[in-house]
Design an enzyme around this catalytic site. Sequence first.
Site, PDB file in Angstrom:
ATOM      1  N   LYS A 231      35.293  44.745  50.447  1.00  0.00           N
ATOM      2  CA  LYS A 231      36.555  44.069  50.121  1.00  0.00           C
ATOM      3  C   LYS A 231      37.576  44.455  51.202  1.00  0.00           C
ATOM      4  O   LYS A 231      37.537  45.597  51.649  1.00  0.00           O
ATOM      5  CB  LYS A 231      37.080  44.528  48.750  1.00  0.00           C
TER       6      LYS A 231
ATOM      7  N   SER B 189      31.867  45.501  42.253  1.00  0.00           N
ATOM      8  CA  SER B 189      32.462  46.797  42.622  1.00  0.00           C
ATOM      9  C   SER B 189      32.008  47.254  44.003  1.00  0.00           C
ATOM     10  O   SER B 189      30.896  46.948  44.425  1.00  0.00           O
ATOM     11  CB  SER B 189      32.039  47.835  41.579  1.00  0.00           C
ATOM     12  N   ALA B 190      32.863  48.017  44.673  1.00  0.00           N
ATOM     13  CA  ALA B 190      32.503  48.591  45.984  1.00  0.00           C
ATOM     14  C   ALA B 190      31.648  49.846  45.822  1.00  0.00           C
ATOM     15  O   ALA B 190      31.045  50.331  46.775  1.00  0.00           O
ATOM     16  CB  ALA B 190      33.769  48.933  46.755  1.00  0.00           C
TER      17      ALA B 190
ATOM     18  N   ASP C  55      36.039  44.363  38.372  1.00  0.00           N
ATOM     19  CA  ASP C  55      35.920  45.532  39.237  1.00  0.00           C
ATOM     20  C   ASP C  55      35.653  46.717  38.297  1.00  0.00           C
ATOM     21  O   ASP C  55      35.854  46.606  37.078  1.00  0.00           O
ATOM     22  CB  ASP C  55      37.235  45.714  40.006  1.00  0.00           C
ATOM     23  N   LEU C  56      35.186  47.829  38.832  1.00  0.00           N
ATOM     24  CA  LEU C  56      34.869  48.979  37.967  1.00  0.00           C
ATOM     25  C   LEU C  56      35.976  50.046  37.968  1.00  0.00           C
ATOM     26  O   LEU C  56      36.697  50.229  36.986  1.00  0.00           O
ATOM     27  CB  LEU C  56      33.548  49.619  38.421  1.00  0.00           C
ATOM     28  N   ASP C  57      36.079  50.729  39.124  1.00  0.00           N
ATOM     29  CA  ASP C  57      37.020  51.858  39.222  1.00  0.00           C
ATOM     30  C   ASP C  57      38.464  51.372  39.071  1.00  0.00           C
ATOM     31  O   ASP C  57      38.933  50.538  39.843  1.00  0.00           O
ATOM     32  CB  ASP C  57      36.859  52.551  40.588  1.00  0.00           C
TER      33      ASP C  57
ATOM     34  N   LYS D 223      41.763  52.890  47.191  1.00  0.00           N
ATOM     35  CA  LYS D 223      41.329  52.024  46.087  1.00  0.00           C
ATOM     36  C   LYS D 223      40.622  50.777  46.597  1.00  0.00           C
ATOM     37  O   LYS D 223      41.157  50.061  47.442  1.00  0.00           O
ATOM     38  CB  LYS D 223      42.524  51.637  45.219  1.00  0.00           C
TER      39      LYS D 223
ATOM     40  N   GLU E  69      41.063  42.957  38.919  1.00  0.00           N
ATOM     41  CA  GLU E  69      41.088  43.912  40.039  1.00  0.00           C
ATOM     42  C   GLU E  69      42.327  44.803  39.998  1.00  0.00           C
ATOM     43  O   GLU E  69      43.397  44.344  39.618  1.00  0.00           O
ATOM     44  CB  GLU E  69      41.143  43.134  41.353  1.00  0.00           C
ATOM     45  N   ASP E  70      42.160  46.054  40.421  1.00  0.00           N
ATOM     46  CA  ASP E  70      43.321  46.958  40.509  1.00  0.00           C
ATOM     47  C   ASP E  70      43.690  47.288  41.959  1.00  0.00           C
ATOM     48  O   ASP E  70      44.619  48.050  42.192  1.00  0.00           O
ATOM     49  CB  ASP E  70      43.040  48.275  39.771  1.00  0.00           C
TER      50      ASP E  70
ATOM     51  N   THR F 156      38.304  56.170  37.057  1.00  0.00           N
ATOM     52  CA  THR F 156      37.565  57.085  37.934  1.00  0.00           C
ATOM     53  C   THR F 156      38.314  57.415  39.221  1.00  0.00           C
ATOM     54  O   THR F 156      37.882  58.291  39.967  1.00  0.00           O
ATOM     55  CB  THR F 156      36.194  56.479  38.302  1.00  0.00           C
TER      56      THR F 156
END
Length: 217
Positions: A144, A113-114, A8-10, A44, A168-169, A16
Amino acid sequence: MKRGFIFDLDGVIVDTAKYHYLAWKKLANELGFEFTKEQNELFKGVSRKRCLEILLEIGNRKATQEEFDTWMIEKNVDYLEYIKKMDQSEILPDVPKILQYLKENNIPIALGSASKNAQPILEKVGLLHYFDAIVDGNNVTKAKPDPEVFLLAAKHLNVAPTDCVVFEDAVAGIEAANRAKMISIGIGDKNVLTEAQFNFVDFTEISLDFIKEIIDN
Ligand code: BG6
Ligand code: MG
């Protein structure tokens, strides 16, 4: 068996979430209500559209379609202002170490990522070259916790979903990974990410031995 790793990114690669928060808070304040950091937790892993729907529920505000579209754009313009200034210093600790290890071992890497801003962010922080596939908010129709984003990433990597590992966070992201039948690794608070198969506060807690073990087993 060939493993694939999906990030995942953020909140996993870069911090971010704080910029998303500031941009949503500005909009909320303009609309005449408060938006707290605690409420931001709900955002998130959630798509931009769904975030605005939740924000309007929080503020008990109704919107015409035109207002809704304008506010979506306004939030993103503000968010882009923040990420414009991003550089390598905003990569979360030890992320490059793990990416480098995977690369050296020829393990395929994807982004799942979303966000519709994923690619420019990876470029800005100088990590784009690590990724064999990018799947983001521009490529999926279902957000997601739907597994679509991760299943598409696995397809691009040419790796079976059950052989993929997801970092994932977000609660919604862990659910998506589990629904895709992938190995889910929660990055953050284990009391929040209760459904993750493994939990770490951040990447500094993840040893290369652990990664090797996952690759080999
Ligand atoms: C996710 C974030 O990665 O991307 C969410 O966790 C965000 O908070 C979503 O709303 C969509 O991001 P963007 O950049 O397309 O507005
Ligand atoms: Mg995230």
